[in-house]
Design a protein around this motif. Structure first.
Motif, PDB file in Angstrom:
ATOM      1  N   ASN A  46      38.877  13.244  56.638  1.00  0.00           N
ATOM      2  CA  ASN A  46      39.293  13.426  55.243  1.00  0.00           C
ATOM      3  C   ASN A  46      39.175  12.075  54.545  1.00  0.00           C
ATOM      4  OD1 ASN A  46      41.180  13.398  52.861  1.00  0.00           O
ATOM      5  ND2 ASN A  46      41.427  15.542  53.469  1.00  0.00           N
ATOM      6  N   ILE A  47      38.208  11.952  53.660  1.00  0.00           N
ATOM      7  CA  ILE A  47      37.919  10.657  53.045  1.00  0.00           C
ATOM      8  C   ILE A  47      39.088  10.163  52.192  1.00  0.00           C
ATOM      9  CG2 ILE A  47      36.753  11.675  51.049  1.00  0.00           C
ATOM     10  CD1 ILE A  47      35.829   8.358  52.833  1.00  0.00           C
ATOM     11  N   ASN A  48      39.754  11.066  51.476  1.00  0.00           N
ATOM     12  CA  ASN A  48      40.885  10.640  50.642  1.00  0.00           C
ATOM     13  C   ASN A  48      42.035  10.104  51.486  1.00  0.00           C
ATOM     14  OD1 ASN A  48      39.700  11.113  48.196  1.00  0.00           O
ATOM     15  ND2 ASN A  48      40.730  13.068  47.814  1.00  0.00           N
ATOM     16  N   ASP A  49      42.264  10.732  52.633  1.00  0.00           N
ATOM     17  CA  ASP A  49      43.314  10.263  53.531  1.00  0.00           C
ATOM     18  C   ASP A  49      42.990   8.863  54.047  1.00  0.00           C
ATOM     19  OD1 ASP A  49      45.802  10.998  54.971  1.00  0.00           O
ATOM     20  OD2 ASP A  49      44.552  10.719  56.746  1.00  0.00           O
ATOM     21  N   LYS A  50      41.729   8.642  54.387  1.00  0.00           N
ATOM     22  CA  LYS A  50      41.298   7.330  54.877  1.00  0.00           C
ATOM     23  C   LYS A  50      41.432   6.256  53.805  1.00  0.00           C
ATOM     24  CE  LYS A  50      39.305   4.355  57.658  1.00  0.00           C
ATOM     25  NZ  LYS A  50      39.997   3.843  58.875  1.00  0.00           N
ATOM     26  N   ILE A  51      40.988   6.568  52.589  1.00  0.00           N
ATOM     27  CA  ILE A  51      41.063   5.592  51.495  1.00  0.00           C
ATOM     28  C   ILE A  51      42.512   5.274  51.159  1.00  0.00           C
ATOM     29  CG2 ILE A  51      40.462   5.110  49.090  1.00  0.00           C
ATOM     30  CD1 ILE A  51      38.078   5.194  51.105  1.00  0.00           C
ATOM     31  N   ALA A  52      43.355   6.298  51.127  1.00  0.00           N
ATOM     32  CA  ALA A  52      44.779   6.086  50.831  1.00  0.00           C
ATOM     33  C   ALA A  52      45.416   5.147  51.846  1.00  0.00           C
ATOM     34  CB  ALA A  52      45.511   7.424  50.808  1.00  0.00           C
ATOM     35  N   LYS A  53      45.066   5.309  53.118  1.00  0.00           N
ATOM     36  CA  LYS A  53      45.617   4.443  54.171  1.00  0.00           C
ATOM     37  C   LYS A  53      45.121   3.006  54.017  1.00  0.00           C
ATOM     38  CE  LYS A  53      46.376   8.091  57.587  1.00  0.00           C
ATOM     39  NZ  LYS A  53      45.916   8.731  58.840  1.00  0.00           N
ATOM     40  N   LEU A 100      45.525   9.942  44.829  1.00  0.00           N
ATOM     41  CA  LEU A 100      46.775   9.337  44.347  1.00  0.00           C
ATOM     42  C   LEU A 100      47.992   9.964  45.022  1.00  0.00           C
ATOM     43  CD1 LEU A 100      46.009   9.130  40.512  1.00  0.00           C
ATOM     44  CD2 LEU A 100      46.187   7.219  42.070  1.00  0.00           C
ATOM     45  N   LYS A 101      47.945  11.263  45.217  1.00  0.00           N
ATOM     46  CA  LYS A 101      49.064  11.953  45.845  1.00  0.00           C
ATOM     47  C   LYS A 101      49.223  11.521  47.301  1.00  0.00           C
ATOM     48  CE  LYS A 101      51.204  16.513  46.128  1.00  0.00           C
ATOM     49  NZ  LYS A 101      51.054  17.962  45.826  1.00  0.00           N
ATOM     50  N   ARG A 102      48.122  11.364  48.013  1.00  0.00           N
ATOM     51  CA  ARG A 102      48.180  10.902  49.405  1.00  0.00           C
ATOM     52  C   ARG A 102      48.711   9.469  49.482  1.00  0.00           C
ATOM     53  NH1 ARG A 102      45.267  14.222  53.035  1.00  0.00           N
ATOM     54  NH2 ARG A 102      44.237  15.949  51.941  1.00  0.00           N
ATOM     55  N   PHE A 103      48.309   8.643  48.516  1.00  0.00           N
ATOM     56  CA  PHE A 103      48.832   7.273  48.469  1.00  0.00           C
ATOM     57  C   PHE A 103      50.344   7.294  48.220  1.00  0.00           C
ATOM     58  CE2 PHE A 103      49.901   3.434  45.999  1.00  0.00           C
ATOM     59  CZ  PHE A 103      49.488   2.448  46.892  1.00  0.00           C
ATOM     60  N   LYS A 154      54.819   5.216  46.014  1.00  0.00           N
ATOM     61  CA  LYS A 154      54.399   4.695  44.707  1.00  0.00           C
ATOM     62  C   LYS A 154      53.479   5.704  44.038  1.00  0.00           C
ATOM     63  CE  LYS A 154      54.899  -0.101  46.188  1.00  0.00           C
ATOM     64  NZ  LYS A 154      55.233   0.177  47.599  1.00  0.00           N
ATOM     65  N   TYR A 155      53.634   5.835  42.714  1.00  0.00           N
ATOM     66  CA  TYR A 155      52.979   6.916  41.977  1.00  0.00           C
ATOM     67  C   TYR A 155      51.664   6.502  41.309  1.00  0.00           C
ATOM     68  CZ  TYR A 155      58.012   7.841  42.145  1.00  0.00           C
ATOM     69  OH  TYR A 155      59.315   7.972  42.553  1.00  0.00           O
ATOM     70  N   GLY A 156      51.245   5.262  41.492  1.00  0.00           N
ATOM     71  CA  GLY A 156      50.031   4.808  40.827  1.00  0.00           C
ATOM     72  C   GLY A 156      49.349   3.699  41.600  1.00  0.00           C
ATOM     73  N   ILE A 157      48.112   3.431  41.214  1.00  0.00           N
ATOM     74  CA  ILE A 157      47.317   2.366  41.823  1.00  0.00           C
ATOM     75  C   ILE A 157      46.580   1.590  40.729  1.00  0.00           C
ATOM     76  CG2 ILE A 157      46.974   3.581  44.017  1.00  0.00           C
ATOM     77  CD1 ILE A 157      44.228   4.443  43.040  1.00  0.00           C
ATOM     78  N   LEU A 158      46.049   0.452  41.088  1.00  0.00           N
ATOM     79  CA  LEU A 158      45.201  -0.309  40.167  1.00  0.00           C
ATOM     80  C   LEU A 158      43.817   0.332  40.146  1.00  0.00           C
ATOM     81  CD1 LEU A 158      44.900  -4.162  39.910  1.00  0.00           C
ATOM     82  CD2 LEU A 158      42.841  -2.772  40.116  1.00  0.00           C
TER      83      LEU A 158
END
Length: 476
Positions: free
Chosen positions: A296-303, A422-425, A431-435
């Motif tokens: 899952n690419i989003n899971d990997k990026i969030a980590k 964003l939700k996975r992060f 935290k609810y946001g990222i740069l």
């Protein structure tokens, strides 16, 4: 009299000659049947982008429209009243009294690039000591004013040649004071102009278009008016969106009883083909980069983000306009203040006073942003004051001095994949946001193709690059 003569010359002599040359170029290079070509007024297009793009016309409620730029078709600003399919122009200001030119020429005076670096003045403005700003502001206010009766701007000088007055006007003034004075003048005059129209017409819905409304602090000021219930600030509102506005205006002329569909997103550019992606993946491997396909690419990026990694994201369709909205973005944990310096060293090279921006989950926007009117902000067109929690969690993505944020508020409907990331992060960090900043080297356009993305990875200090479902990682 001189101003009237200049406008008459431009409209009746210069404009037809320019249009004739445009037609020749269209015919020569595109083979277009000139019988099918019509011209749409510059500010008609700006207004149409805002009005029809907003969807407010579908409500059948009264709407006020405002356009403001340096100048187009010898006009710098217009005011409109609309209700459903009924549209009425109210006023226009000719470009000899251009608030946009005040800002543009001041940008030039400070050694920056006009029609490009105006946002740097806006970012610099909060640092100036207000008591010094006030003295210069008094001088500037003598040069331009709002005529509340005609809803136009009036000036004691021809703003086309404002640069001639600047050496004397700005002599011995600090650069930050100049920036702040012009920014505050712009905010005050636009607020007064819009307030005058709101007071006269029974409307609390507002739309804007034209390059001056790229100024997110101006838009924040407009929203502070209690008469404004909702506002739509046309995304990327300079001349680039006049292509959309011209189409909207022509649609309105052809189908005068119909309201066209509004702008729902700006993911209007190309999507990479499998062939393009595979070529870039193979090249990355030849360059010695590690290429993987996570489950899952989003899971990997969030980590990776949660651990302090900085990731370039290339996925889906390219964004249209001036803002990166998640598909061609560089992402980082905004709570880590140090990522600003890291980003600037590795790729962005921003001026030291300039802030980055956050992308925030829509369901938690009130945790970080002061947004009493619950205004949507999918296109990064508004500055918001931030809460104490927002200042802490978005430390690297708020203005260092006044703590405002040019936020992209992300909903699942806007961009489901980015929202999921964003939700996975959030689940990993609380935290609810990222740069979120644009994926490009300083001075270059946002990357368009996988080849562009890989080339930028090679030439920068970036370590991680997502291309669709794949992750490319530099070794070491």
């Amino acid at each position: 009299m001189v101003n009237d003569t200049l406008t008459l010359f431009l409209n009746q002599f210069a404009a037809p000659v320019v249009r004739k040359e445009y037609l020749k170029l269209l015919q020569k290079h595109c083979g277009i049947d000139l019988a099918k070509v019509t011209f749409v007024g510059h500010h008609n297009a700006h207004f149409s982008t805002g009005y029809f793009g907003s969807g407010f016309g579908l409500t059948r409620e009264p709407v006020l429209g405002f356009t403001l730029d340096g100048g187009g078709d010898s006009i710098t600003s217009t005011v409109w009243y609309a209700k459903g399919v009924k549209i009425k122009p109210i006023s226009k200001t000719t470009f000899e009294t251009s608030l946009g030119y005040f800002y543009m020429y001041t940008t030039y005076y400070l050694g920056l690039k006009p029609v490009e670096d105006e946002y740097k003045l806006m970012g610099l403005a909060p640092y100036a000591p207000q008591h010094k700003v006030d003295k210069l502001l008094v001088k500037l206010q003598e040069l331009i004013r709002v005529d509340r009766k005609s809803l136009t701007f009036k000036s004691s000088i021809n703003t086309n040649i404002f640069y001639q007055y600047m050496p004397k006007l700005y002599k011995y003034e600090r650069f930050d004071v100049i920036a702040a004075a012009v920014q505050q003048l712009t905010e005050q005059k636009i607020y007064e102009w819009i307030e005058a129209a709101l007071s006269r017409y029974k409307a609390n819905l507002l739309v804007t278009g034209g390059g001056v409304f790229s100024n997110v602090k101006v838009n924040q000021k407009i929203l502070s008016n209690s008469k404004v219930k909702k506002a739509f600030f046309a995304p990327s509102p300079g001349d680039e969106t006049n292509s959309l506005g011209a189409c909207y205006w022509k649609f309105h002329q052809i189908f005068p009883k119909r309201i066209p569909k509004p702008i729902t997103n700006l993911y209007l550019g190309p999507r990479a083909s499998k062939e393009e992606i595979n070529k870039s993946l193979k090249k990355a491997q030849k360059l010695g980069f590690k290429v993987t396909k996570p489950m899952n690419i989003n899971d990997k990026i969030a980590k990776l983000l949660a651990k302090g990694g900085i990731v370039a994201r290339f996925t889906g369709k390219l964004e249209f306009g001036a803002r990166a909205l998640g598909n061609r973005s560089i992402l980082a944990d905004a709570s880590r203040l140090e990522v600003k310096d890291i980003l600037n060293k590795m790729i962005k090279s921003r001026d030291f006073w300039m802030p980055f921006a956050p992308a925030i989950l829509d369901t938690f926007k009130k945790k970080y942003l002061v947004n009493p009117k619950n205004i949507k902000s999918p296109f990064m067109m508004i500055a918001f004051d931030t809460t104490t929690e927002g200042v802490h969690d978005l430390a690297a993505a708020v203005h260092p001095y006044d703590k405002t944020a040019r936020a992209q508020i992300v909903s699942q409907a806007d961009n489901a994949e980015f929202w999921d990331l964003l939700k996975r992060f959030y689940k990993l960090t609380g935290k609810y946001g990222i740069l979120n900043t644009s994926f490009n080297l300083h001075g270059e356009p946002i990357v368009c193709t996988p080849r562009d993305a890989l080339n930028t990875l090679q030439r920068s200090g970036l370590k991680y690059l997502q291309i669709e479902d794949y992750l490319i990682e530099k070794n070491g």
